[in-house]
Design a protein around this motif. Structure first.
Motif, PDB file in Angstrom:
ATOM      1  N   PRO A  53       0.487  -1.254   0.030  1.00 18.24           N
ATOM      2  CA  PRO A  53      -0.182  -0.088   0.119  1.00 18.24           C
ATOM      3  C   PRO A  53       0.814   1.284   0.124  1.00 18.24           C
ATOM      4  O   PRO A  53       0.349   2.211  -0.004  1.00 18.24           O
ATOM      5  CB  PRO A  53      -0.836  -0.189   1.435  1.00 18.24           C
ATOM      6  N   GLY A  54       1.972   1.113   0.000  1.00 14.29           N
ATOM      7  CA  GLY A  54       3.080   2.364   0.218  1.00 14.29           C
ATOM      8  C   GLY A  54       3.971   2.154   1.342  1.00 14.29           C
ATOM      9  O   GLY A  54       3.552   1.259   2.370  1.00 14.29           O
ATOM     10  N   SER A  55       4.967   3.126   1.437  1.00  7.77           N
ATOM     11  CA  SER A  55       5.901   3.283   2.576  1.00  7.77           C
ATOM     12  C   SER A  55       6.815   1.959   2.972  1.00  7.77           C
ATOM     13  O   SER A  55       7.347   2.015   3.888  1.00  7.77           O
ATOM     14  CB  SER A  55       5.097   3.377   3.897  1.00  7.77           C
ATOM     15  N   GLY A  56       6.815   1.091   1.717  1.00  3.99           N
ATOM     16  CA  GLY A  56       7.497  -0.271   2.125  1.00  3.99           C
ATOM     17  C   GLY A  56       7.311  -1.120   3.245  1.00  3.99           C
ATOM     18  O   GLY A  56       8.196  -1.835   3.740  1.00  3.99           O
ATOM     19  N   VAL A  57       5.927  -1.067   3.656  1.00  2.00           N
ATOM     20  CA  VAL A  57       5.590  -1.991   4.567  1.00  2.00           C
ATOM     21  C   VAL A  57       5.699  -3.468   4.393  1.00  2.00           C
ATOM     22  O   VAL A  57       5.842  -4.239   5.171  1.00  2.00           O
ATOM     23  CB  VAL A  57       4.216  -1.561   5.311  1.00  2.00           C
ATOM     24  N   VAL A  58       5.422  -3.647   3.028  1.00  2.00           N
ATOM     25  CA  VAL A  58       5.173  -4.991   2.564  1.00  2.00           C
ATOM     26  C   VAL A  58       6.433  -6.135   2.914  1.00  2.00           C
ATOM     27  O   VAL A  58       6.260  -7.072   3.115  1.00  2.00           O
ATOM     28  CB  VAL A  58       4.418  -5.095   1.335  1.00  2.00           C
ATOM     29  N   THR A  59       7.454  -5.537   2.652  1.00  2.00           N
ATOM     30  CA  THR A  59       8.931  -6.230   2.690  1.00  2.00           C
ATOM     31  C   THR A  59       8.741  -7.474   3.877  1.00  2.00           C
ATOM     32  O   THR A  59       8.608  -7.028   5.085  1.00  2.00           O
ATOM     33  CB  THR A  59      10.067  -5.340   3.165  1.00  2.00           C
ATOM     34  N   ASP A  60       8.745  -8.831   3.355  1.00  2.00           N
ATOM     35  CA  ASP A  60       8.968  -9.827   4.152  1.00  2.00           C
ATOM     36  C   ASP A  60       7.938  -9.842   5.323  1.00  2.00           C
ATOM     37  O   ASP A  60       8.301 -10.075   6.355  1.00  2.00           O
ATOM     38  CB  ASP A  60      10.294  -9.769   4.650  1.00  2.00           C
ATOM     39  N   VAL A  61       6.592  -9.598   4.957  1.00  2.25           N
ATOM     40  CA  VAL A  61       5.510  -9.610   6.114  1.00  2.25           C
ATOM     41  C   VAL A  61       4.650 -10.693   5.781  1.00  2.25           C
ATOM     42  O   VAL A  61       3.920 -11.135   6.925  1.00  2.25           O
ATOM     43  CB  VAL A  61       4.946  -8.383   6.517  1.00  2.25           C
ATOM     44  N   ALA A  62       4.510 -11.035   4.365  1.00  2.19           N
ATOM     45  CA  ALA A  62       3.282 -11.977   4.273  1.00  2.19           C
ATOM     46  C   ALA A  62       3.450 -13.575   5.230  1.00  2.19           C
ATOM     47  O   ALA A  62       2.466 -13.750   5.703  1.00  2.19           O
ATOM     48  CB  ALA A  62       3.191 -12.387   2.875  1.00  2.19           C
ATOM     49  N   THR A  63       4.818 -13.889   5.139  1.00  3.16           N
ATOM     50  CA  THR A  63       4.926 -15.200   5.749  1.00  3.16           C
ATOM     51  C   THR A  63       4.506 -15.196   7.082  1.00  3.16           C
ATOM     52  O   THR A  63       3.937 -16.058   7.905  1.00  3.16           O
ATOM     53  CB  THR A  63       6.474 -15.741   5.431  1.00  3.16           C
ATOM     54  N   ARG A  64       5.039 -13.914   7.843  1.00  3.15           N
ATOM     55  CA  ARG A  64       4.913 -13.581   9.196  1.00  3.15           C
ATOM     56  C   ARG A  64       3.540 -13.751   9.543  1.00  3.15           C
ATOM     57  O   ARG A  64       2.926 -14.221  10.532  1.00  3.15           O
ATOM     58  CB  ARG A  64       5.621 -12.301   9.644  1.00  3.15           C
ATOM     59  N   LEU A  65       2.698 -12.837   8.391  1.00  2.00           N
ATOM     60  CA  LEU A  65       1.319 -12.821   9.003  1.00  2.00           C
ATOM     61  C   LEU A  65       0.350 -14.007   8.996  1.00  2.00           C
ATOM     62  O   LEU A  65      -0.567 -14.213   9.439  1.00  2.00           O
ATOM     63  CB  LEU A  65       0.636 -11.844   8.184  1.00  2.00           C
ATOM     64  N   ALA A  66       0.762 -14.949   7.721  1.00  5.60           N
ATOM     65  CA  ALA A  66       0.144 -16.187   7.568  1.00  5.60           C
ATOM     66  C   ALA A  66       0.327 -17.226   8.663  1.00  5.60           C
ATOM     67  O   ALA A  66      -0.633 -17.829   8.927  1.00  5.60           O
ATOM     68  CB  ALA A  66       0.716 -16.727   6.126  1.00  5.60           C
ATOM     69  N   SER A  67       1.377 -17.026   9.457  1.00  4.76           N
ATOM     70  CA  SER A  67       1.439 -17.894  10.575  1.00  4.76           C
ATOM     71  C   SER A  67       1.008 -17.432  12.072  1.00  4.76           C
ATOM     72  O   SER A  67       0.947 -18.094  12.731  1.00  4.76           O
ATOM     73  CB  SER A  67       2.964 -17.966  10.788  1.00  4.76           C
ATOM     74  N   MET A  68       0.514 -16.115  11.713  1.00  7.03           N
ATOM     75  CA  MET A  68      -0.215 -15.549  13.098  1.00  7.03           C
ATOM     76  C   MET A  68      -1.779 -16.215  13.449  1.00  7.03           C
ATOM     77  O   MET A  68      -2.222 -16.607  12.466  1.00  7.03           O
ATOM     78  CB  MET A  68      -0.296 -14.199  13.053  1.00  7.03           C
ATOM     79  N   GLU A  69      -1.996 -16.502  14.729  1.00 13.00           N
ATOM     80  CA  GLU A  69      -3.378 -16.928  14.928  1.00 13.00           C
ATOM     81  C   GLU A  69      -3.941 -15.946  16.011  1.00 13.00           C
ATOM     82  O   GLU A  69      -4.020 -16.004  16.969  1.00 13.00           O
ATOM     83  CB  GLU A  69      -3.024 -18.269  15.813  1.00 13.00           C
ATOM     84  N   PRO A  70      -4.697 -14.740  15.381  1.00 11.03           N
ATOM     85  CA  PRO A  70      -5.284 -13.774  16.241  1.00 11.03           C
ATOM     86  C   PRO A  70      -6.400 -14.271  17.120  1.00 11.03           C
ATOM     87  O   PRO A  70      -6.493 -13.538  18.167  1.00 11.03           O
ATOM     88  CB  PRO A  70      -5.546 -12.698  15.146  1.00 11.03           C
ATOM     89  N   GLU A  71      -7.102 -15.276  16.407  1.00 12.01           N
ATOM     90  CA  GLU A  71      -8.234 -15.647  17.280  1.00 12.01           C
ATOM     91  C   GLU A  71      -7.721 -16.300  18.770  1.00 12.01           C
ATOM     92  O   GLU A  71      -8.100 -16.403  19.839  1.00 12.01           O
ATOM     93  CB  GLU A  71      -8.995 -16.937  16.414  1.00 12.01           C
ATOM     94  N   ARG A  72      -6.583 -17.152  18.508  1.00  9.03           N
ATOM     95  CA  ARG A  72      -6.109 -17.826  19.526  1.00  9.03           C
ATOM     96  C   ARG A  72      -5.238 -16.914  20.642  1.00  9.03           C
ATOM     97  O   ARG A  72      -5.411 -16.926  21.827  1.00  9.03           O
ATOM     98  CB  ARG A  72      -5.017 -19.001  19.118  1.00  9.03           C
ATOM     99  N   ASP A  73      -4.831 -15.775  20.129  1.00  9.91           N
ATOM    100  CA  ASP A  73      -4.322 -14.663  20.845  1.00  9.91           C
ATOM    101  C   ASP A  73      -5.584 -14.251  21.806  1.00  9.91           C
ATOM    102  O   ASP A  73      -5.194 -13.723  23.094  1.00  9.91           O
ATOM    103  CB  ASP A  73      -3.894 -13.640  20.224  1.00  9.91           C
TER     104      ASP A  73
END
Length: 385
Positions: A53-73
């Motif tokens: 979306p801009g600002s270079g936020v995307v770099t190397d985050v998709a894998t980390r996001l996919a492994s997260m379990e917010p419901e469990r958190d």
């Protein structure tokens, strides 16, 4: 993620904010901007699918996001008595949204994605709260003043907000607790962690009777940058910030800076001019960036509803001579202390006619300020006070 709503915010939005809070650092302005522009769920999905979306936020985050379990958190947090409050919830403290227009300091800024809260006190009760912050290496003087202000502010019904650190923070919390008043700790780590460890009992007590708050998910450790981000949150949650002892590089001055940016009341307690722990406060006051306060009454006048907590101007005790007319005071000043004098001598000293002086002396004797004998007039013991 579902679109169902729970307590005002949708499940999709809440879960996205949980995941984003684990992905980025608190106060990352890029996260705040994209969340505000796109919505938390859309921003999360863009990152998950590597759409920058801009600002270079995307770099190397998709894998980390996919492994997260917010419901469990959220489930694990609920078991520990921790709730995650987000915009749209009835409990959301809307005053923190002011951070959207407060800019950045050291690459930190913007409103929080959500707030992890532990304790019975509601976040939306903090609109009229007061932050009391200062040096970790507090002097006895500073600790006493912070505790006294904390007690007075809390007794008036204003929650006392601080960071649960050593020194001034601890004193402010304990001052509020001493009068069974509301107090809140805002942490730079997860609300399930005791930092500093020596304050575990204090934090547990606050979690049971007040409130412990953080932007960081449970389990998160404190870091220097997280303390800087935490300072803006303390300023945003409260109506005003009181700095009690702060050296020239104190983090408490960062909180005061944020309070000023947010158009909140900024207050400082003066210390001895030779005291290094007060140099930062003195500079704050010298530059006109804060208002000098010395008591809880001064603080309440600054943050309370207009006219509700007016401070009376300090005055010394009224003396008998204060009620005299100017002419009577003029005669009294001319009456000798030890050796009596006649009316004509007193009138010359006072620069008044003898008749006026004589009448004044009679009046002064009636109120007990002068005495007369065969040698003349002199001051009574009462006139020396």
């Amino acid at each position: 993620m579902t679109g169902r709503t729970t307590g005002g915010a949708s499940d999709a939005d809440r879960l996205a904010r949980v995941a984003l809070s684990r992905l980025g650092e608190p106060g990352d302005p890029r996260f705040a901007v994209h969340t505000a522009q796109m919505g938390a769920s859309a921003f999360h999905d863009a990152l998950l699918h590597e759409r920058d979306p801009g600002s270079g936020v995307v770099t190397d985050v998709a894998t980390r996001l996919a492994s997260m379990e917010p419901e469990r958190d959220l489930e694990l947090a609920a078991r520990m008595g921790i709730r995650f409050v987000v915009p749209g919830d009835p409990e959301w403290p809307r005053q923190v949204d002011d951070l959207s227009a407060a800019g950045e300091v050291q690459r930190r800024g913007g409103p929080p994605l959500g707030l992890w809260a532990r304790g019975p006190l509601r976040l939306d009760r903090l609109l009229g709260s007061v932050a009391v912050v200062g040096s970790r290496s507090a002097t006895t003087y500073g600790s006493d003043v912070a505790a006294t202000i904390g007690a007075g502010v809390a007794q008036a019904g204003f929650p006392v907000v601080s960071g649960a650190a050593f020194g001034i923070d601890q004193a402010a919390h304990r001052g509020a607790l001493a009068v069974d008043g509301p107090t809140v700790a805002v942490l730079a780590c997860g609300v399930d962690r005791a930092y500093p460890a020596a304050h575990r009992s204090l934090l547990e007590h606050l979690a049971g009777h007040g409130l412990v708050v953080s932007e960081l998910p449970p389990g998160s450790a404190p870091t220097r940058l997280r303390f800087l981000a935490r300072n803006r949150l303390i300023a945003a949650l409260t109506r005003g910030t009181v700095v009690v002892e702060a050296a020239v590089r104190s983090g408490a001055l960062s909180t005061a800076n944020w309070a000023g940016r947010l158009n909140r009341a900024v207050m400082g307690v003066p210390g001895p001019v030779t005291s290094a722990p007060s140099q930062g406060v003195h500079e704050l006051l010298r530059l006109g960036a804060g208002t000098l306060v010395t008591s809880a009454e001064d603080v309440l006048e600054m943050v309370g509803v207009s006219g509700a907590h007016l401070v009376e101007e300090p005055r010394g005790p009224e003396r008998q001579r204060d009620r005299l007319s100017l002419r009577h005071q003029q005669v009294l000043d001319a009456v000798p202390v030890a050796r009596a004098a006649h009316v004509d001598s007193i009138s010359r000293t006072a620069g008044l006619p003898i008749s006026d002086t004589g009448n004044a002396l009679i009046r002064l004797r009636e109120v007990g300020l002068v005495v007369a004998d065969r040698d003349g007039w002199r001051l009574a013991a009462l006139a020396h006070r």
